[in-house]
Scaffold this active site. Structure first.
Site, PDB file in Angstrom:
ATOM      1  N   SER A   1       0.845  -1.194   0.000  1.00 16.92           N
ATOM      2  CA  SER A   1       0.000   0.000   0.000  1.00 16.92           C
ATOM      3  C   SER A   1       0.881   1.245   0.000  1.00 16.92           C
ATOM      4  O   SER A   1       1.705   1.421  -0.894  1.00 16.92           O
ATOM      5  CB  SER A   1      -0.954  -0.047   1.202  1.00 16.92           C
ATOM      6  OG  SER A   1      -1.952   0.945   1.108  1.00 16.92           O
TER       7      SER A   1
ATOM      8  N   GLU B   1      -1.956  -2.682  -7.927  1.00 16.45           N
ATOM      9  CA  GLU B   1      -3.140  -2.971  -7.120  1.00 16.45           C
ATOM     10  C   GLU B   1      -3.583  -1.662  -6.487  1.00 16.45           C
ATOM     11  O   GLU B   1      -2.826  -0.688  -6.451  1.00 16.45           O
ATOM     12  CB  GLU B   1      -2.833  -4.031  -6.052  1.00 16.45           C
ATOM     13  CG  GLU B   1      -1.796  -3.630  -5.014  1.00 16.45           C
ATOM     14  CD  GLU B   1      -2.345  -2.788  -3.875  1.00 16.45           C
ATOM     15  OE1 GLU B   1      -3.515  -2.985  -3.488  1.00 16.45           O
ATOM     16  OE2 GLU B   1      -1.612  -1.924  -3.372  1.00 16.45           O
TER      17      GLU B   1
ATOM     18  N   HIS C   1      -5.095  -5.341  -1.175  1.00 19.09           N
ATOM     19  CA  HIS C   1      -5.986  -4.975  -0.083  1.00 19.09           C
ATOM     20  C   HIS C   1      -7.160  -5.926   0.117  1.00 19.09           C
ATOM     21  O   HIS C   1      -8.043  -5.643   0.932  1.00 19.09           O
ATOM     22  CB  HIS C   1      -6.530  -3.561  -0.305  1.00 19.09           C
ATOM     23  CG  HIS C   1      -5.509  -2.474  -0.126  1.00 19.09           C
ATOM     24  ND1 HIS C   1      -4.638  -2.121  -1.121  1.00 19.09           N
ATOM     25  CD2 HIS C   1      -5.234  -1.680   0.929  1.00 19.09           C
ATOM     26  CE1 HIS C   1      -3.861  -1.134  -0.696  1.00 19.09           C
ATOM     27  NE2 HIS C   1      -4.198  -0.851   0.539  1.00 19.09           N
TER      28      HIS C   1
END
Length: 303
Positions: free
Chosen positions: A112, A204, A272
């Site tokens: 992330s 992502e 996630h």
């Protein structure tokens, strides 16, 4: 990466090795963090200071605290890994003052927002691990946890991963690079984005509606990224749907991938979603997009 860059791998971990716990981005949920920390403590010897739990606005303490903590962890030649508590936002604020060129041979683990640090390390030819942060690790099933420990402790390639869809068929090889789409685009035009030449690009994201995915992808296209990479691996795009959709985020991503003409497979359990399988960034992989299969040609660590 350019041919003259030689990827440098961190040293492998052994039981009870010292490891650092850092919070370079956002503040975190204490119970979730402690569940992940307990797993690490069963295997290694985690080290962190009491100021790890600080919070300032949307950050885990001010920039000075977070920068000094991460710098100490990256420079410590006695430690063998650096585990990040959480993503969120804030890692990119630290990049100009991090001693990235002098980092010890240690494995950085996170995803992330931690993509900012991964990319900066990739720009220097350093291998790191895109994998669960501690607030997520305790919620992962045993096979995900064991895959992470295997990546850290064995120089052998990890088992392949399978996606769920082929967007553009084809077979390519190259170093796996990238991470969170939002962070990749935010580092365009900075010295912290690697060249991506010849890479298999991992992307992502979370919470980005389809038009925003299109906007970020188009930013990459206009910057020439898709002329440099060889293939695309799409992980989870979580909570990215419109409220009353006539199309899905997957429909949009498929169209965007088809426009590049690059081999692309989607639906890999990376990111996630409920499952976040760790992968070694900077290591050679083979993407068989027609089979939606990602094969790892080398391990993440060295003896």
């Amino acid at each position: 990466m350019k041919a003259h860059v030689r990827w440098q791998k961190p040293l492998l971990l052994r039981p009870r090795d010292p490891v650092h716990i850092v919070a370079p981005a956002g503040p975190f949920d204490r119970p979730g963090f402690e569940a992940g920390l307990a797993l690490i403590a069963q295997r290694y010897s985690p080290q962190y200071g009491p100021d790890l739990y600080e919070a300032w606005r949307y950050l885990a303490g001010d920039d000075r605290r977070r920068r000094e903590e991460l710098s100490r962890a990256l420079l410590d030649s006695r430690a063998r890994a650096v585990f990040c508590a959480r993503g969120g936002y804030g890692s990119m604020r630290l990049l100009p003052d991090l001693p990235l060129a002098d980092t010890a041979p240690t494995s950085l683990v996170g995803f992330s927002d931690i993509t900012a640090v991964h990319l900066a390390l990739q720009a220097l030819g350093r291998v790191s691990i895109h994998g669960p942060v501690l607030t997520q690790l305790g919620k992962q099933p045993p096979d995900v946890q064991e895959r992470l420990f295997r990546l850290l402790e064995s120089p052998e390639p990890p088992p392949p991963l399978s996606g769920s869809a082929t967007y553009v068929p084809g077979v390519v090889e190259g170093p796996l690079m990238g991470g969170n789409l939002s962070l990749v685009t935010r580092l365009l035009g900075t010295p912290y984005l690697p060249s991506l030449e010849g890479a298999v690009l991992l992307l992502e994201d979370i919470g980005e509606r389809p038009y925003r995915l299109d906007r970020m992808w188009t930013h990459l296209r206009l910057a020439g990224v898709f002329h440099r990479v060889r293939g695309i691996v799409l992980g989870d795009f979580t909570d990215c749907e419109e409220k009353n959709p006539t199309y899905s985020s997957a429909d949009v991503l498929r169209s965007l991938a088809e426009e590049t003409g690059l081999p692309c497979a989607a639906g890999f359990l990376i990111g996630h979603g409920t499952l976040n399988y760790p992968v070694p960034l900077g290591t050679a992989v083979r993407l068989d997009a027609g089979e939606a299969r990602l094969t790892f040609l080398e391990g993440a660590v060295r003896e």
